[in-house]
Each structure stands twice: as structure tokens, then as C-alpha cells.
Design a protein around this motif. Structure first.
Motif, PDB file in Angstrom:
ATOM      1  N   THR A   1       0.836  -1.198   0.000  1.00  0.00           N
ATOM      2  CA  THR A   1       0.000   0.000   0.000  1.00  0.00           C
ATOM      3  C   THR A   1       0.871   1.249   0.000  1.00  0.00           C
ATOM      4  O   THR A   1       0.576   2.231  -0.703  1.00  0.00           O
ATOM      5  CB  THR A   1      -0.947  -0.012   1.212  1.00  0.00           C
ATOM      6  OG1 THR A   1      -1.754  -1.196   1.172  1.00  0.00           O
ATOM      7  CG2 THR A   1      -1.846   1.212   1.217  1.00  0.00           C
TER       8      THR A   1
ATOM      9  N   GLU B   1       2.115   1.933  -3.421  1.00  0.00           N
ATOM     10  CA  GLU B   1       1.092   2.504  -4.296  1.00  0.00           C
ATOM     11  C   GLU B   1       0.911   3.993  -4.025  1.00  0.00           C
ATOM     12  O   GLU B   1       0.749   4.788  -4.955  1.00  0.00           O
ATOM     13  CB  GLU B   1      -0.228   1.765  -4.089  1.00  0.00           C
ATOM     14  CG  GLU B   1      -1.358   2.240  -4.986  1.00  0.00           C
ATOM     15  CD  GLU B   1      -1.081   2.027  -6.463  1.00  0.00           C
ATOM     16  OE1 GLU B   1      -1.609   2.808  -7.281  1.00  0.00           O
ATOM     17  OE2 GLU B   1      -0.329   1.086  -6.806  1.00  0.00           O
TER      18      GLU B   1
ATOM     19  N   SER C   1      -5.121  -8.432  -4.112  1.00  0.00           N
ATOM     20  CA  SER C   1      -6.219  -8.351  -5.082  1.00  0.00           C
ATOM     21  C   SER C   1      -7.405  -9.225  -4.704  1.00  0.00           C
ATOM     22  O   SER C   1      -8.470  -9.128  -5.322  1.00  0.00           O
ATOM     23  CB  SER C   1      -5.721  -8.773  -6.474  1.00  0.00           C
ATOM     24  OG  SER C   1      -5.479 -10.173  -6.541  1.00  0.00           O
TER      25      SER C   1
ATOM     26  N   GLN D   1      -6.389   0.167  -5.579  1.00  0.00           N
ATOM     27  CA  GLN D   1      -5.831  -0.943  -6.341  1.00  0.00           C
ATOM     28  C   GLN D   1      -4.319  -0.754  -6.379  1.00  0.00           C
ATOM     29  O   GLN D   1      -3.832   0.368  -6.478  1.00  0.00           O
ATOM     30  CB  GLN D   1      -6.412  -0.985  -7.749  1.00  0.00           C
ATOM     31  CG  GLN D   1      -7.884  -1.389  -7.783  1.00  0.00           C
ATOM     32  CD  GLN D   1      -8.362  -1.641  -9.199  1.00  0.00           C
ATOM     33  OE1 GLN D   1      -7.910  -1.008 -10.144  1.00  0.00           O
ATOM     34  NE2 GLN D   1      -9.267  -2.590  -9.341  1.00  0.00           N
TER      35      GLN D   1
ATOM     36  N   ASP E   1      -0.455  -1.519  -7.814  1.00  0.00           N
ATOM     37  CA  ASP E   1       0.556  -2.041  -8.730  1.00  0.00           C
ATOM     38  C   ASP E   1       1.927  -1.403  -8.489  1.00  0.00           C
ATOM     39  O   ASP E   1       2.934  -1.844  -9.036  1.00  0.00           O
ATOM     40  CB  ASP E   1       0.143  -1.878 -10.199  1.00  0.00           C
ATOM     41  CG  ASP E   1      -0.072  -0.429 -10.621  1.00  0.00           C
ATOM     42  OD1 ASP E   1       0.489   0.495  -9.987  1.00  0.00           O
ATOM     43  OD2 ASP E   1      -0.808  -0.212 -11.599  1.00  0.00           O
TER      44      ASP E   1
ATOM     45  N   GLN F   1       1.697  -8.639  -9.464  1.00  0.00           N
ATOM     46  CA  GLN F   1       0.882  -7.420  -9.473  1.00  0.00           C
ATOM     47  C   GLN F   1       1.727  -6.163  -9.363  1.00  0.00           C
ATOM     48  O   GLN F   1       1.386  -5.121  -9.944  1.00  0.00           O
ATOM     49  CB  GLN F   1      -0.130  -7.471  -8.307  1.00  0.00           C
ATOM     50  CG  GLN F   1      -1.232  -8.508  -8.481  1.00  0.00           C
ATOM     51  CD  GLN F   1      -1.849  -8.925  -7.163  1.00  0.00           C
ATOM     52  OE1 GLN F   1      -1.752  -8.206  -6.166  1.00  0.00           O
ATOM     53  NE2 GLN F   1      -2.474 -10.094  -7.124  1.00  0.00           N
TER      54      GLN F   1
END
Length: 529
Positions: A252, A255, A273, A454, A456, A485
Motif C-alpha cells: 500500500t 502505491e 487483489s 488498487q 501495482d 501485481q
């Protein structure tokens, strides 16, 4: 007190380092400590600084947060350990309202053992969610090998709502005892209703017994706290070791702050995910795999109390749990071992292969009508001191508060039986317990102020993900998925048992981790150890 009992007591008191969580509060937590799957690794080069100090190290992502990003940490010797340094870090309760209420996060730093070799600060998180990071940082060689202790100031923080950081409180100790002892697989309508009422009472208690922070203990907000900590430590980029749920926290962070990613090591990875149902199915498979590995090891010896084959051993355990459900067992204190406590007592040693003999001892005692050892192991999972009756931290409550704020999805009780077939296929032994875990967030009374993103990690430096092939709590497939991911994910595989891979007896994994964190040498993607 016998030597074996003394050893269990030590685990009860020391296992606070790491815990875990799904709907049934099975966590991503207890770190592996194997010693039987070592492999040789390459020689290590010299240390390399984790980040180059720059003027923008304390530059906030939002000017309104400047006061938080500009603060310095006032380290002082910890009251109970002069070798460690303690402090606090101030962060906003709600990042959308930086001028509003604040919270002080508890910090602990174990300074580098070799100051001349120091390369920077290593922020660590043991998982849970709910486990205090300060205990993890203070664990020394129990958690970290000497190359990391020599090169880094190991810095732990208690995430918001946990440990010493305004801990969420939902139940009294007696109420929590009863909550954890309840049947995780209701047998009839009355037990189903009791489960729902227990969850309603739990979440109502969180609101009644805690302050406004109870609605702000998400993983996203904890990741934002980590960036404030990075700035306060004077690091331009974050160097981080996250175990178990700590991998979700680290991913997290990547991201939200990809340009601040330095060296991120995610060990015992969570597949970020997955839906709640998919995660629960994965853990059901993982614990069944681990239980089979344990039983296979047990029956291959001379003194296994479970029988002569894997299938016979599994049947013995299943029948024992059924018998305990019908008639709880006495223990050495005034409590009875219920089937709820027996479940935690069985799964706890599966996190660490070195603890398998304790499971054998607990099962042998229980088959003889004594629930003491399984109760001690269940207490270890909940960070409960079996002798004083006190909980050493609030991890058993925070795990629900954080998980359910991150994802409040819950099934209605009447919808659970339709899940039995899939869950029992995944785990004939534990499947229905995990199916009933899908109601675990029913009754939550608060909502997250910011949705989970989300993930990645686009734009981040290489992130190393470690997975263990027979990990019960975070199945190996999750590590494969997270590495895929993450745009910059690099997968390292440990072939072994237990939860997490670093400092678990595999020199190949340990060297790869230490070369990455200390020197910045990224291992080959797909390295198998």
C-alpha cells in the motif's frame, strides 16, 4: 514446572512479536523460525547507504501536512531497556483534516550494532494486523540476523490503534476470553444467533470503549503514517521489512508513495487483489497443507499419538475437535478448553515448524483428557499471559477493527451453508470454520474515510517479495500473485514449512534478503531457495 511447560510459557510471552487475520481472526502473523532447510548463498559485499540525503526528504505530499513532515524525533532510552531508544511521532487522526485531532504513535529504535557500518534506518512491521511493531524491532536475533542488526537502526512503530498508539479497545478481558472461546463453527440456530450477537457486541464495544480513531485505523492511513515516519527519520526513501500483513502495508505504501520506495522487502506476502472469500479459501487451503505436512512428519516418527498414517492422523485430530466441541476439556487453571480455543491451539504451532513438537504434546495431552497445552498455545496466539490472565497487547481486538474497516464485506449467517462444499474441499479439517469466518465483519459500526487503492506500485524501485511453499497463513500462491501485481516485483521462493521466509534457516533466502537490504543488490527474479 516441567522443561516442556517452561518452553511453552516462553512462547506465550515472546510470541507477541507477530500475530495474524481473516474473518475468524486467523492472521497473517507468527513468523517462521525453521532451522532445517538451509542452502548456501553467495558472499556478501560491503554496505551501501539506503538513501542519499536530499533537501526534499521532508517535503510533504500536501502543504497542509508540513508540520508533521517537518517534526524531529526526540529519542531517549526506553524505560524497560536502556539498549533501546523510545519516542513518539505525531500524525493526524484524519489526513483529510490535518488541522484536526492528532495521535502519537509509539516508536522504538534498536541502534545499529556497528555504527561504522550503518547504512540507514530499517522500518519493520510484523503483521497481524494488530501486532505492535515496537516489540518486533526489539526482538533482536529472534527476528533478524546479525547483518541487519549491524547495518541498520531497526525502527518499529505501533500502527495506529495498536500497542501503545491509542489502542482500540472493544471488550473487557473476561469478555474477550469468552469471545475467543466461542464455537467458530456453530452447530445449531442458537449457536448461530450467539455468534451474531457476539460480533454485534464486539463492534459496539469498539465504538463505546475507544475514541474517534476507531474509524481511522485503515491500512491506507497506517501507510501514510509510515511516510511521515520516513521523513522524521531523515530518509529520502523508505527501507522497510514487512512480514505477513506487513506486506500489505508495504505494498500500500508503494502505491501511495512510489517515488519514496527505497528497498522494500515483503515476506510472507498477502495477495492484495483477493476478495474476503478468496482470502479465506486460500488460508483454508494453506492451513490444511501445513497440517498435513505436520501429521506426515509426526507419523513418520516412533512416538506419534495420532496413528500410523496421514489420513489416520487427520481423522484423529478431526474427531478430537468434535469431542471437545461436545465436552470441553479441563486445564491447569479454572478455564475449560472449548472447541474455539482448541482450534487456535492447533493452528498456532503450524506457523512455525520448530513448534510442531508442542502441537504433538498438546494433542497427546488432549487425547488423554487434558487441555492445558492447547490452551497455552491458544493464549499465545491471542497474546494472553496464561498465568496472570492479562492480555499483553490489543492485537486480538485490533485485528477485527483494522480488517473490517479495510473490507467490511460479510455474509449473512443463512448464506454460510452454501459455502460449505467449496471450503471443505479446500480444507476437510478446518473448512467450515473458515466458511463461518465470512460473517466476521457483521456488525461493524464505522466506515473507512478513504477506500483501499488498487495496487501495482507503478514507478517504484524494485520490491522483493518472499514466499514459502508450505506457508499456512499466507499461501505461496499469494507471494507469486503479489510479485506479479507489483510492476517492479521480484519473487524469491523458499521451499519449506512455516510462515515467512527470512531468518528461518535457509541461507539462500537470508543472503538474498540481506544483500538487497544492506547493499541494494536486487536478487534475480524467480530465485528459488
Amino acid at each position: 514446572m516441567s522443561p516442556s511447560t517452561t518452553r511453552i510459557v516462553a512462547i506465550v510471552l515472546a510470541v507477541v512479536l507477530v500475530l495474524g487475520a481473516a474473518g475468524v481472526a486467523i492472521g497473517y502473523g507468527l513468523s517462521a523460525r525453521d532451522g532445517d532447510d538451509s542452502a548456501d548463498g553467495p558472499e556478501r559485499a560491503g554496505p551501501a547507504p539506503t538513501s542519499t540525503p536530499s533537501a526534499d526528504a521532508t517535503e510533504p505530499p500536501d502543504p497542509a501536512l508540513a508540520a508533521y513532515y517537518g517534526q524531529s524525533i526526540d529519542w531517549a532510552a526506553c524505560e524497560d531497556d536502556d539498549d533501546m531508544e523510545c519516542a513518539t511521532l505525531t500524525v493526524p487522526v484524519d489526513y483529510a483534516e490535518p488541522d484536526g485531532e492528532t495521535i502519537d504513535l509509539r516508536l522504538l529504535r534498536d541502534p545499529a550494532d556497528e555504527p561504522g557500518q550503518r547504512v540507514g534506518s530499517l522500518v519493520v512491521n510484523p503483521g497481524g494486523p494488530g501486532s505492535p511493531g515496537t516489540s518486533y524491532a526489539a526482538a533482536g536475533t529472534q527476528a533478524f540476523r546479525q547483518p541487519l542488526l549491524d547495518a541498520f537502526d531497526i525502527v518499529g512503530f505501533d500502527p495506529r490503534g495498536t500497542g501503545g498508539s491509542d489502542p482500540v479497545d472493544c471488550l473487557s478481558d473476561d469478555e474477550l476470553d469468552a469471545f475467543l472461546a466461542a464455537d467458530p463453527d456453530p452447530d445449531d440456530a442458537a449457536e448461530e444467533q450467539a455468534l451474531v450477537e457476539d460480533l454485534d457486541g464486539f463492534f459496539a464495544g469498539c465504538v463505546e470503549r475507544s475514541d474517534a480513531l476507531v474509524g481511522h485505523v485503515t491500512t491506507v492511513e497506517a501507510a501514510r503514517d509510515m511516510d511521515v515516519l520516513r521523513a522524521a527519520l531523515g530518509e529520502t526513501t523508505l527501507t522497510y521489512l514487512g512480514a505477513s500483513y506487513g506486506t500489505k502495508l508495504g505494498a500500500t505504501y508503494a502505491e501511495l508513495f512510489p517515488q519514496r520506495v527505497g528497498r522494500l522487502l515483503l515476506d510472507g506476502a498477502v495477495d492484495v487483489s483477493l476478495s474476503t472469500r478468496e482470502s479465506s479459501l486460500g488460508q483454508a487451503r494453506g492451513f490444511e497443507t501445513a497440517l498435513r505436512a505436520y501429521v506426515e512428519d509426526c507419523v513418520s516418527g516412533d512416538d506419534c499419538p495420532l496413528g500410523g498414517s496421514v489420513e489416520e492422523g487427520l481423522t484423529t485430530i478431526t474427531d478430537l475437535l468434535g469431542d471437545i466441541d461436545a465436552q470441553p476439556l479441563p486445564t491447569s487453571d479454572d478455564r475449560e478448553l472449548t472447541v474455539g480455543s482448541a482450534f487456535y491451539g492447533v493452528v498456532t504451532p503450524l506457523y512455525v515448524r520448530d513448534y510442531w513438537p508442542l502441537l504433538t504434546q498438546g494433542l497427546e495431552q488432549a487425547l488423554d483428557g487434558d487441555g492445558t497445552t492447547l490452551m497455552l498455545l491458544a493464549d499465545a496466539y491471542a497474546s494472553r499471559d496464561s498465568f496472570s490472565g492479562d492480555y499483553l497487547n490489543n492485537s486480538a481486538e485490533a485485528i477485527y477493527a483494522i480488517n473490517c474497516l479495510d473490507d467490511p464485506t460479510a455474509l449473512a449467517p443463512e448464506d454460510v451453508p452454501a459455502q460449505y462444499a467449496d471450503f471443505e474441499e479446500a480444507s476437510p479439517t478446518f473448512g467450515r470454520v473458515f466458511a463461518w469466518g465470512l460473517v466476521g465483519c457483521a456488525g461493524i459500526e464505522v466506515e473507512a474515510s478513504e477506500p483501499a487503492p488498487q495496487i501495482d506500485g507503478a514507478g517504484a524501485a524494485p520490491i522483493v517479495v518472499v514466499g514459502t511453499t508450505r506457508d499456512p497463513a499466507t499461501p505461496y500462491e499469494w507471494a507469486q500473485a503479489l510479485a506479479e501485481q507489483l510492476d517492479s516485483g521480484v519473487l524469491v521462493t523458499r521451499d519449506g514449512d512455516g510462515h515467512t521466509g527470512y531468518n528461518s534457516g535457509n541461507e539462500c533466502v537470508d543472503t538474498a534478503v540481506e544483500d538487497y537490504l544492506v547493499e541494494g543488490t536486487v536478487p534475480d527474479d524467480g530465485l528459488e531457495c
